[in-house]
Design a protein around this motif. Structure first.
Motif, PDB file in Angstrom:
ATOM      1  N   ILE A  95       1.313  -1.346   0.128  1.00  0.00           N
ATOM      2  CA  ILE A  95       0.274  -0.312   0.107  1.00  0.00           C
ATOM      3  C   ILE A  95       1.172   1.315  -0.047  1.00  0.00           C
ATOM      4  N   HIS A  96       2.236   1.364   0.618  1.00  0.00           N
ATOM      5  CA  HIS A  96       2.946   2.246  -0.009  1.00  0.00           C
ATOM      6  C   HIS A  96       3.858   1.565  -0.966  1.00  0.00           C
ATOM      7  N   LYS A  97       3.785   2.601  -1.991  1.00  0.00           N
ATOM      8  CA  LYS A  97       4.707   3.140  -2.979  1.00  0.00           C
ATOM      9  C   LYS A  97       6.461   3.065  -2.790  1.00  0.00           C
ATOM     10  N   SER A  98       6.031   3.884  -1.603  1.00  0.00           N
ATOM     11  CA  SER A  98       7.861   4.107  -1.146  1.00  0.00           C
ATOM     12  C   SER A  98       8.182   3.214  -0.302  1.00  0.00           C
ATOM     13  N   GLY A  99       7.701   1.865  -0.102  1.00  0.00           N
ATOM     14  CA  GLY A  99       7.993   0.808   1.082  1.00  0.00           C
ATOM     15  C   GLY A  99       8.293   1.058   2.336  1.00  0.00           C
ATOM     16  N   ALA A 100       7.486   2.513   2.360  1.00  0.00           N
ATOM     17  CA  ALA A 100       7.549   2.696   4.035  1.00  0.00           C
ATOM     18  C   ALA A 100       6.105   1.797   4.888  1.00  0.00           C
ATOM     19  N   ASP A 101       7.713   1.265   6.339  1.00  0.00           N
ATOM     20  CA  ASP A 101       7.005   0.143   6.927  1.00  0.00           C
ATOM     21  C   ASP A 101       5.478   0.519   7.176  1.00  0.00           C
ATOM     22  N   VAL A 102       4.752  -0.895   7.763  1.00  0.00           N
ATOM     23  CA  VAL A 102       3.429   0.029   8.313  1.00  0.00           C
ATOM     24  C   VAL A 102       3.057  -0.593   9.548  1.00  0.00           C
ATOM     25  N   ASN A 103       3.170   0.297  10.366  1.00  0.00           N
ATOM     26  CA  ASN A 103       3.301   0.168  12.065  1.00  0.00           C
ATOM     27  C   ASN A 103       2.069  -0.603  12.594  1.00  0.00           C
ATOM     28  N   VAL A 104       0.596   0.130  11.933  1.00  0.00           N
ATOM     29  CA  VAL A 104      -0.072  -0.074  13.114  1.00  0.00           C
ATOM     30  C   VAL A 104      -1.291  -0.211  12.249  1.00  0.00           C
ATOM     31  N   ILE A 105      -2.537  -1.676  12.450  1.00  0.00           N
ATOM     32  CA  ILE A 105      -3.651  -1.598  11.420  1.00  0.00           C
ATOM     33  C   ILE A 105      -4.976  -1.149  12.340  1.00  0.00           C
ATOM     34  N   ALA A 106      -5.997  -0.994  12.131  1.00  0.00           N
ATOM     35  CA  ALA A 106      -7.046  -1.348  13.369  1.00  0.00           C
ATOM     36  C   ALA A 106      -8.289  -0.872  12.388  1.00  0.00           C
ATOM     37  N   TRP A 107      -9.238  -2.554  12.774  1.00  0.00           N
ATOM     38  CA  TRP A 107     -10.599  -3.200  12.186  1.00  0.00           C
ATOM     39  C   TRP A 107     -11.378  -1.745  12.572  1.00  0.00           C
ATOM     40  N   ASN A 108     -12.417  -1.485  11.839  1.00  0.00           N
ATOM     41  CA  ASN A 108     -13.565  -0.326  12.381  1.00  0.00           C
ATOM     42  C   ASN A 108     -14.548  -1.736  12.566  1.00  0.00           C
ATOM     43  N   ARG A 109     -14.799  -1.427  14.081  1.00  0.00           N
ATOM     44  CA  ARG A 109     -15.791  -2.385  14.963  1.00  0.00           C
ATOM     45  C   ARG A 109     -17.194  -2.454  14.222  1.00  0.00           C
ATOM     46  N   LEU A 110     -17.293  -1.354  13.753  1.00  0.00           N
ATOM     47  CA  LEU A 110     -19.187  -0.955  13.106  1.00  0.00           C
ATOM     48  C   LEU A 110     -19.239  -1.205  12.172  1.00  0.00           C
ATOM     49  N   VAL A 111     -17.782  -0.318  11.306  1.00  0.00           N
ATOM     50  CA  VAL A 111     -18.238  -1.132   9.927  1.00  0.00           C
ATOM     51  C   VAL A 111     -17.302  -1.901   9.308  1.00  0.00           C
ATOM     52  N   SER A 112     -17.188  -2.880   9.224  1.00  0.00           N
ATOM     53  CA  SER A 112     -16.543  -4.405   9.251  1.00  0.00           C
ATOM     54  C   SER A 112     -15.678  -4.734   7.839  1.00  0.00           C
ATOM     55  N   ASN A 113     -15.880  -3.402   6.426  1.00  0.00           N
ATOM     56  CA  ASN A 113     -15.163  -3.840   6.016  1.00  0.00           C
ATOM     57  C   ASN A 113     -13.960  -2.244   5.571  1.00  0.00           C
ATOM     58  N   LEU A 114     -13.811  -1.698   6.702  1.00  0.00           N
ATOM     59  CA  LEU A 114     -12.917  -0.250   6.860  1.00  0.00           C
ATOM     60  C   LEU A 114     -12.012  -0.708   7.794  1.00  0.00           C
ATOM     61  N   LEU A 115     -10.524  -0.648   7.161  1.00  0.00           N
ATOM     62  CA  LEU A 115      -9.613  -0.590   7.680  1.00  0.00           C
ATOM     63  C   LEU A 115      -8.666   0.197   7.223  1.00  0.00           C
ATOM     64  N   ALA A 116      -8.145   1.097   9.379  1.00  0.00           N
ATOM     65  CA  ALA A 116      -6.709   1.599   9.003  1.00  0.00           C
ATOM     66  C   ALA A 116      -5.846   1.437   9.139  1.00  0.00           C
ATOM     67  N   SER A 117      -4.733   2.167   8.079  1.00  0.00           N
ATOM     68  CA  SER A 117      -2.911   1.960   8.054  1.00  0.00           C
ATOM     69  C   SER A 117      -2.700   2.752   8.260  1.00  0.00           C
ATOM     70  N   GLY A 118      -1.452   2.809   9.180  1.00  0.00           N
ATOM     71  CA  GLY A 118      -0.341   4.099   9.859  1.00  0.00           C
ATOM     72  C   GLY A 118       0.800   3.360   9.970  1.00  0.00           C
ATOM     73  N   GLY A 119       1.685   4.848   8.787  1.00  0.00           N
ATOM     74  CA  GLY A 119       2.693   4.291   8.622  1.00  0.00           C
ATOM     75  C   GLY A 119       4.414   5.138   8.505  1.00  0.00           C
ATOM     76  N   ASP A 120       5.219   4.342   8.464  1.00  0.00           N
ATOM     77  CA  ASP A 120       6.279   5.218   9.328  1.00  0.00           C
ATOM     78  C   ASP A 120       6.874   6.250   8.312  1.00  0.00           C
ATOM     79  N   ASP A 121       5.847   6.781   7.256  1.00  0.00           N
ATOM     80  CA  ASP A 121       6.228   7.770   6.550  1.00  0.00           C
ATOM     81  C   ASP A 121       5.136   8.750   7.362  1.00  0.00           C
ATOM     82  N   GLY A 122       4.444   8.500   8.499  1.00  0.00           N
ATOM     83  CA  GLY A 122       3.504   9.638   8.397  1.00  0.00           C
ATOM     84  C   GLY A 122       1.998   9.706   8.778  1.00  0.00           C
TER      85      GLY A 122
END
Length: 202
Positions: free
Chosen positions: A119-146
């Motif tokens: 998901i990051h063309k730069s190759g920045a690490d994906v540090n964290v993810i969070a699955w939305n418990r109310l809308v189960s098709n939504l996933l958030a991701s946070g990267g090393d690039d901010g």
């Protein structure tokens, strides 16, 4: 305790659908699924253990399965940084990894991810993810690039494997790595995001 001792790891998550099921991962890209060796059902714990102990977990043991190993394009830096069980599917698990990789697994099919995207063309690490418990098709991701992004998993598998999927939203307002994400428990559109400098509400 795993034996022999595995390498260090950061990712761990309890299933909210299957009581007694735990996922752990390490810096070599290994993912283990832990299942309680005794029945753990919300409605019958008291009945089964009332005569034996006040705490059904006091002598608990787990069957641990090495379900996944490093694979695909991320073999040089396979560390799994975060894991999240699906909020409504007992066998579905997501991982955020070094190299900008997010994978979706179904533990009924060990050995390989169902979906794997850089998901990051730069190759920045994906540090964290969070699955939305109310809308189960939504996933958030946070990267090393901010940057942090929100993904619709219904459209997460790109028709063209050479192209990254497009997020529903992507935010570039942070200048330091994203360290934590947490969806609001009752508002499906609100998320808390932390970086090295503070915590922010979106």
């Amino acid at each position: 305790v795993l034996r022999p001792p595995p390498t260090e790891g950061y990712a761990i998550d309890w299933s909210r659908v299957t009581p007694g099921r735990l996922a752990t991962a390490d810096c070599r890209g290994n993912i283990h699924i832990w299942n309680a060796a005794h029945p753990v059902l919300p409605n019958d714990i008291a009945a089964q253990y009332k005569k034996k102990t006040k705490d059904p977990w006091s002598s608990s043991s787990f069957a641990v399965e090495p379900t996944y190993a490093a694979h695909g394009e991320n073999l040089d830096h396979p560390s799994v940084e975060d894991l999240q069980w699906s909020p409504n599917e007992a066998t579905v698990l997501a991982s955020g990894e070094c190299g900008g990789i997010v994978r979706i697994y179904d533990v009924r099919c060990p050995g390989k991810a169902m979906i794997s995207n850089k998901i990051h063309k730069s190759g920045a690490d994906v540090n964290v993810i969070a699955w939305n418990r109310l809308v189960s098709n939504l996933l958030a991701s946070g990267g090393d690039d901010g940057a942090f992004s929100v993904w619709d998993l219904r459209n997460f598998q790109s028709p063209d494997p050479s192209k990254s999927p497009k997020p529903l939203a992507r935010f570039h307002s942070h200048r330091t790595p994203i360290t934590s994400l947490e969806w609001h428990p009752t508002d499906e559109s609100m998320i808390a995001v932390s970086d090295d400098h503070g915590t922010y509400i979106y």
